[in-house]
Scaffold this motif. Structure first.
Motif, PDB file in Angstrom:
ATOM      1  N   GLU A 238      51.920  82.876 110.753  1.00  0.00           N
ATOM      2  CA  GLU A 238      51.097  82.814 109.547  1.00  0.00           C
ATOM      3  C   GLU A 238      51.852  82.006 108.507  1.00  0.00           C
ATOM      4  OE1 GLU A 238      48.498  85.478 106.421  1.00  0.00           O
ATOM      5  OE2 GLU A 238      50.015  86.488 107.626  1.00  0.00           O
ATOM      6  N   VAL A 239      51.202  80.957 108.037  1.00  0.00           N
ATOM      7  CA  VAL A 239      51.778  80.060 107.053  1.00  0.00           C
ATOM      8  C   VAL A 239      50.970  80.217 105.774  1.00  0.00           C
ATOM      9  CG1 VAL A 239      52.292  77.660 106.522  1.00  0.00           C
ATOM     10  CG2 VAL A 239      52.404  78.456 108.890  1.00  0.00           C
ATOM     11  N   PHE A 240      51.672  80.493 104.668  1.00  0.00           N
ATOM     12  CA  PHE A 240      50.991  80.677 103.386  1.00  0.00           C
ATOM     13  C   PHE A 240      51.578  79.724 102.367  1.00  0.00           C
ATOM     14  CE2 PHE A 240      50.393  82.702  99.231  1.00  0.00           C
ATOM     15  CZ  PHE A 240      49.011  82.823  99.243  1.00  0.00           C
ATOM     16  N   ASP A 241      50.723  78.935 101.749  1.00  0.00           N
ATOM     17  CA  ASP A 241      51.128  78.029 100.686  1.00  0.00           C
ATOM     18  C   ASP A 241      50.531  78.567  99.394  1.00  0.00           C
ATOM     19  OD1 ASP A 241      51.533  75.956  98.863  1.00  0.00           O
ATOM     20  OD2 ASP A 241      51.223  74.416 100.381  1.00  0.00           O
ATOM     21  N   PRO A 242      51.384  79.100  98.496  1.00  0.00           N
ATOM     22  CA  PRO A 242      50.867  79.704  97.271  1.00  0.00           C
ATOM     23  C   PRO A 242      50.368  78.688  96.262  1.00  0.00           C
ATOM     24  CG  PRO A 242      53.255  79.688  97.224  1.00  0.00           C
ATOM     25  CD  PRO A 242      52.833  79.169  98.578  1.00  0.00           C
ATOM     26  N   GLY A 243      50.415  77.428  96.612  1.00  0.00           N
ATOM     27  CA  GLY A 243      49.968  76.396  95.688  1.00  0.00           C
ATOM     28  C   GLY A 243      50.969  76.225  94.565  1.00  0.00           C
ATOM     29  N   GLY A 244      50.490  75.887  93.440  1.00  0.00           N
ATOM     30  CA  GLY A 244      51.353  75.647  92.291  1.00  0.00           C
ATOM     31  C   GLY A 244      50.635  74.754  91.314  1.00  0.00           C
ATOM     32  N   ASP A 245      51.420  74.087  90.488  1.00  0.00           N
ATOM     33  CA  ASP A 245      50.824  73.199  89.495  1.00  0.00           C
ATOM     34  C   ASP A 245      50.009  72.087  90.132  1.00  0.00           C
ATOM     35  OD1 ASP A 245      52.010  74.714  87.533  1.00  0.00           O
ATOM     36  OD2 ASP A 245      53.753  73.394  87.329  1.00  0.00           O
TER      37      ASP A 245
END
Length: 146
Positions: free
Chosen positions: A90-97
């Motif tokens: 499971e790969v999670f990219d919390p995003g950002g600006d």
């Protein structure tokens, strides 16, 4: 005598290789997304993560402006499981600006418990949330071990 010792040394070296760390790779390329993931886990108890990297391109035009191309590192691998022929990443990219708070979650489930193989297949699910409209797709993935 020397030949026997050389053969024995070769066999012992090969036996050591059989207990080496596990390296997995998975990839998909369909109308929704293109990605590759590579991970390595220690073979001893706990199967600690050695390394993880990956890249993803979302093909849907409504999502490609934010997640058109993303690179993943070990910190993005939030869940992993490898046991007796079965693999979960499971790969999670919390995003950002750069994403305006939009997040990405990619889950790969491949293989079949009790049927370890060098090459195996499975499915992926990709979810993007936090934008104007949630985005969720699924597809096939090919994996292997080296």
């Amino acid at each position: 005598m020397w030949r026997g010792m050389i053969v024995l040394a070769g066999l012992l070296g090969a036996a050591g290789t059989a207990h080496a760390d596990s390296h997995y790779f998975c990839s998909a390329d369909d109308k929704e997304a293109r990605f590759t993931l590579e991970s390595g886990f220690e073979s001893n108890g706990g199967h600690r993560l050695n390394h993880f990297r990956g890249a993803l391109a979302v093909k849907d035009e409504s999502q490609s402006a934010i997640f058109g191309k993303r690179v993943f590192e070990s910190r993005h691998l939030t869940n992993h499981w490898s046991r007796d022929g079965e693999l979960l990443l499971e790969v999670f990219d919390p995003g950002g600006d750069d994403t305006g708070g939009v997040t990405l979650d990619l889950v790969v489930v491949a293989g079949e418990r009790g049927k370890a193989a060098a090459n195996f297949s499975g499915t992926y699910s990709l979810t993007i949330e936090g934008g104007s409209k949630p985005y969720a797709v699924e597809g096939k993935v090919s994996c292997g071990t080296k």
